[in-house]
Every structure is written in structure tokens, then in C-alpha cells.
Design a protein around this motif. Structure first.
Motif, mmCIF file in Angstrom:
data_model
loop_
_atom_site.group_PDB
_atom_site.id
_atom_site.type_symbol
_atom_site.label_atom_id
_atom_site.label_comp_id
_atom_site.label_asym_id
_atom_site.label_seq_id
_atom_site.Cartn_x
_atom_site.Cartn_y
_atom_site.Cartn_z
ATOM 1 N N THR A 25 -15.463 -4.090 2.237
ATOM 2 C CA THR A 25 -14.327 -3.387 1.619
ATOM 3 C C THR A 25 -13.083 -3.458 2.495
ATOM 4 N N LEU A 26 -11.957 -3.765 1.862
ATOM 5 C CA LEU A 26 -10.658 -3.625 2.511
ATOM 6 C C LEU A 26 -10.114 -2.246 2.162
ATOM 7 N N ARG A 27 -9.864 -1.427 3.176
ATOM 8 C CA ARG A 27 -9.328 -0.080 2.968
ATOM 9 C C ARG A 27 -7.890 -0.021 3.462
ATOM 10 N N SER A 28 -6.993 0.316 2.555
ATOM 11 C CA SER A 28 -5.620 0.632 2.927
ATOM 12 C C SER A 28 -5.588 2.128 3.213
ATOM 13 N N LEU A 29 -5.146 2.495 4.403
ATOM 14 C CA LEU A 29 -5.188 3.893 4.831
ATOM 15 C C LEU A 29 -3.782 4.413 5.076
ATOM 16 N N TYR A 30 -3.537 5.633 4.574
ATOM 17 C CA TYR A 30 -2.219 6.247 4.692
ATOM 18 C C TYR A 30 -2.390 7.681 5.182
ATOM 19 N N TYR A 31 -1.725 7.978 6.297
ATOM 20 C CA TYR A 31 -1.772 9.310 6.901
ATOM 21 C C TYR A 31 -0.402 9.953 6.721
ATOM 22 N N PRO A 32 -0.259 10.872 5.771
ATOM 23 C CA PRO A 32 1.063 11.437 5.473
ATOM 24 C C PRO A 32 1.531 12.406 6.553
ATOM 25 N N LYS A 44 -6.090 12.167 5.236
ATOM 26 C CA LYS A 44 -5.627 10.817 4.941
ATOM 27 C C LYS A 44 -5.939 10.482 3.492
ATOM 28 N N GLU A 45 -5.253 9.477 2.991
ATOM 29 C CA GLU A 45 -5.574 8.875 1.701
ATOM 30 C C GLU A 45 -6.026 7.443 1.955
ATOM 31 N N ALA A 46 -6.719 6.873 0.977
ATOM 32 C CA ALA A 46 -7.154 5.488 1.111
ATOM 33 C C ALA A 46 -7.207 4.826 -0.258
ATOM 34 N N PHE A 47 -7.117 3.517 -0.243
ATOM 35 C CA PHE A 47 -7.445 2.733 -1.432
ATOM 36 C C PHE A 47 -8.441 1.678 -1.010
ATOM 37 N N ASN A 48 -9.622 1.690 -1.661
ATOM 38 C CA ASN A 48 -10.696 0.759 -1.354
ATOM 39 C C ASN A 48 -10.663 -0.416 -2.320
ATOM 40 N N ALA A 49 -10.755 -1.624 -1.777
ATOM 41 C CA ALA A 49 -10.849 -2.833 -2.604
ATOM 42 C C ALA A 49 -12.031 -3.653 -2.119
ATOM 43 N N SER A 50 -12.978 -3.942 -3.029
ATOM 44 C CA SER A 50 -14.143 -4.700 -2.587
ATOM 45 C C SER A 50 -14.477 -5.844 -3.530
ATOM 46 N N GLN A 51 -14.934 -5.541 -4.731
ATOM 47 C CA GLN A 51 -15.415 -6.599 -5.625
ATOM 48 C C GLN A 51 -14.229 -7.316 -6.279
ATOM 49 N N LEU A 52 -13.791 -8.386 -5.659
ATOM 50 C CA LEU A 52 -12.582 -9.069 -6.105
ATOM 51 C C LEU A 52 -12.750 -9.763 -7.446
ATOM 52 N N SER A 69 0.824 -1.209 0.000
ATOM 53 C CA SER A 69 0.000 0.000 0.000
ATOM 54 C C SER A 69 0.856 1.257 0.000
ATOM 55 N N LYS A 70 1.888 1.261 0.823
ATOM 56 C CA LYS A 70 2.729 2.457 0.935
ATOM 57 C C LYS A 70 3.395 2.778 -0.388
ATOM 58 N N ARG A 71 3.837 1.752 -1.109
ATOM 59 C CA ARG A 71 4.443 2.003 -2.413
ATOM 60 C C ARG A 71 3.449 2.685 -3.352
ATOM 61 N N PHE A 72 2.180 2.323 -3.261
ATOM 62 C CA PHE A 72 1.160 2.985 -4.083
ATOM 63 C C PHE A 72 0.987 4.435 -3.650
ATOM 64 N N PHE A 73 0.836 4.681 -2.358
ATOM 65 C CA PHE A 73 0.547 6.037 -1.879
ATOM 66 C C PHE A 73 1.704 7.002 -2.128
ATOM 67 N N LEU A 74 2.925 6.504 -2.216
ATOM 68 C CA LEU A 74 4.084 7.375 -2.428
ATOM 69 C C LEU A 74 4.313 7.709 -3.903
ATOM 70 N N GLN A 75 3.471 7.186 -4.774
ATOM 71 C CA GLN A 75 3.561 7.537 -6.187
ATOM 72 C C GLN A 75 3.057 8.966 -6.433
ATOM 73 N N PRO A 76 3.448 9.578 -7.563
ATOM 74 C CA PRO A 76 2.924 10.903 -7.912
ATOM 75 C C PRO A 76 1.400 10.875 -8.036
ATOM 76 N N GLU A 77 0.791 12.004 -7.729
ATOM 77 C CA GLU A 77 -0.678 12.078 -7.717
ATOM 78 C C GLU A 77 -1.280 11.762 -9.080
ATOM 79 N N GLU A 78 -0.606 12.146 -10.163
ATOM 80 C CA GLU A 78 -1.179 11.888 -11.489
ATOM 81 C C GLU A 78 -1.313 10.391 -11.767
ATOM 82 N N LEU A 79 -0.450 9.578 -11.161
ATOM 83 C CA LEU A 79 -0.566 8.135 -11.317
ATOM 84 C C LEU A 79 -1.714 7.570 -10.482
ATOM 85 N N LYS A 80 -1.879 8.127 -9.270
ATOM 86 C CA LYS A 80 -2.943 7.641 -8.395
ATOM 87 C C LYS A 80 -4.323 8.041 -8.909
#
Length: 312
Positions: free
Chosen positions: A175-182, A103-111, A59-70
Motif C-alpha cells: 500500500t502507498l499511504r499519503s499521510l497528512y498531519y494538520p 493524522k489523516e491518510a489515503f491508502n492506495a493498493s490494488q491498482l 495528496s494535499k489538495r485532497f486532504f484540504l477538501q471538505p470532510e463530506e467530500l472525503k
């Protein structure tokens, strides 16, 4: 108020089933925790600290990407599942009366959906695999917890389990939420703004895996107290629909994540698995009291989303 720690060894993920006497003892411990505090730490659940850390690192590798990628994975950009994807800073207001959460989050639900996208750049190419595997481990554990909860109320396990048959599909909002508080600069924070605003959760139960401290839980007296982060445990709490379902026998409690102390530039991570009843499951008071009107899992979830996200 101290959040109790309960040993889940008797029914952890390595066991096919639980001994009747051990299950009864476990159910009594969970009922005491959920009826008095609303939260419990489970140790020896079967989900290892290594599994948690692997999902957090991905998750952290995703959140540390540039915003345009996210932004390519923004929530509501997937028509088949509007809750899937990235949630940017200050988009969500878990306390609708206050500024957006920091905070930021990434939601994953419908696998099982082949239509929604997952991060897959070189930095996060294992993202879908890791989060899908962790989701499924949480699913198995949550169903075991729900079974024990039903026994604690002298109910047939089917009362809860039959309402959670479609987790991971488009018929269920779990939903599985990955949460990142910068890191934060205190001088840029608005009045009343928190990392995660005061709220109670929406559905049946929540499984929370914390990377550090910061969570506060509200006592019956209305005082917020800090909870520890205990490696190797999962923090489980009752959510609002479960409180309705049990006619207030089990408590859904408000909680929040504070800002770090001034000068503290550390980040915070957590993984929250929000267990929802199936969209078409009709939730009625299990004691027959009609204390709350019937509502389907899907309708209730949409109502709560509208409060947290507004028109976003």
C-alpha cells in the motif's frame, strides 16, 4: 545512533542491472544498516524529489477538501479492497494503548481494480494518475532493495522476490499511504496522543518520503531519537515480517511522529510505501531455524490491521 546514508547509484532505477562488485558493496552497507539500526537513507535511488513533491501536492489538495467530500472515499467502503481509501483523524491507533493518531491518510493498493473509486473532482482530477505512477516507481525500487537484501544474507534473490510477485493486485496488500498531519492546538490534544503513535511496521520493508522533520526512531537502548528529513532521499526500514523471515538478523524498529512544539501551526506530509509479501506467501525463517512459526503474508497483515483499527 545515527541513521546511515547509503548511495544507491549502483542499482538505481536508471540501471538495467548492477555490477557484481558494486552490488556486493551495496549489500554490505545495507546489511550493516538493517542489522544495527533498522533504518537507512538511500540517496540517488532514481526517484526524484520532483516526483515526491508532485505526489504530495496532489495528496494535499485532497486532504484540504471538505470532510463530506472525503467521506465518499472512506476506508472499508470498498468491498473488493477494505484497505483502500481515506482514513480520518483519530481513526487509527498505531499504538493501541493510546488515543487515536492525529493524522489523516489515503491508502492506495490494488491498482488494477475497476471497482474501487478514486478522488476525481476538479481539484484532484489527476490524483489516480499521479498516485498510480508513484506506486509503480516505489514498487520497482522496493524489488531492487529486496534483491540487495537477499544478497546481503547470502540468499538466492528468489527467496524474497518470489514472495512479492503480485504487488498492485488483490493478491498482495502492498500500500502507498499519503499521510497528512494538520495543524494542532496543544490544548485540545489528549494525554498520550501523538501525530503517529509508537509502532513498528507490518510487512517486509517500508519506503518513506518525508516533507519535514518529526519522525523519531527507537535505539537499541530504548531511547527515541529524532531523524532528519533529507530532500532527495528515501528512508527505508525493515518491517516485522522481514525480521521474522530473517530470524532477527535484520531489525524492525519502533518509531513515531511527535506533536509539533507548542505554538507551531505547521502541517506535515509524508508518503509511505508499505511493502507486503503476497497474501498466500508462506513466511518461514530463511535460515531454517524455525525461530518463528510459519505465517502467510495475508493472515499476518489482517492480524495487525485488527490491532490498529479495532472495530472501525
Amino acid at each position: 545512533m545515527i541513521v546511515p546514508v547509503v548511495d544507491f547509484s549502483a542499482y538505481n532505477l536508471s540501471k538495467r542491472d548492477a555490477d557484481g562488485e558494486e552490488l556486493q558493496s551495496l549489500s554490505e552497507e545495507l546489511k550493516a544498516a538493517f542489522s544495527q539500526v533498522g533504518f537507512v537513507f538511500l540517496k540517488n535511488s532514481g526517484i526524484s524529489q520532483e516526483e515526491v513533491e508532485r505526489a504530495m501536492e496532489s495528496s494535499k489538495r485532497f486532504f484540504l477538501q471538505p470532510e463530506e467530500l472525503k467521506k465518499r472515499f472512506s476506508r472499508k467502503s470498498f468491498p473488493n479492497n477494505p484497505n483502500h481509501g481515506w482514513v480520518s483523524m483519530e481513526t487509527e491507533r498505531l499504538n493501541p494503548s493510546q488515543p487515536g493518531d492525529l493524522k489523516e491518510a489515503f491508502n492506495a493498493s490494488q491498482l488494477l481494480s475497476v471497482l474501487q473509486k478514486w478522488p476525481s473532482s476538479d481539484a484532484v482530477r489527476d490524483f489516480r494518475e499521479i498516485h498510480t505512477a508513484f506506486f509503480q516507481r516505489c514498487q520497482e525500487l522496493s524489488l531492487r532493495v529486496l534483491r540487495v537484501m537477499a544478497q546481503s544474507l547470502s540468499l538466492d534473490p528468489a527467496v524474497f522476490l518470489n514472495a512479492h510477485q503480485f504487488i498492485g493486485t488483490d493478491e498482495n496488500g502492498t500500500t502507498l499511504r499519503s499521510l497528512y498531519y494538520p495543524p494542532l492546538k496543544s490544548e485540545t490534544v489528549n494525554e498520550g496522543q501523538l501525530r503517529c503513535g509508537e509502532h513498528s511496521d507490518y510487512g517486509s520493508i517500508t519506503l518513506l518520503f518525508q516533507g519535514s522533520e518529526g519522525l523519531q526512531v527507537c535505539t537499541r537502548a530504548g531511547e527515541f531519537i529524532s531523524t532528519p528529513s533529507i530532500p532527495g532521499t528515501v528512508l527505508v526500514n525493515v518491517a516485522d515480517l522481514m525480521q521474522r523471515w530473517t530470524s532477527d538478523q535484520l531489525l524492525s524498529v519502533r518509531h513515531r511522529v511527535l506533536l509539533p512544539p507548542v505554538g507551531d501551526s505547521s502541517t506535515r506530509q509524508s508518503l509511505a510505501y508499505f511493502v507486503q509479501p503476497d497474501n498466500e506467501a508462506l513466511i518461514t525463517c530463511c535460515d531454517g531455524s524455525n525461530k518463528y512459526p510459519p505465517v502467510t503474508g495475508g493472515d499476518y497483515l489482517l492480524q495487525r490491521f485488527s490491532e490498529s483499527y479495532g472495530k472501525n
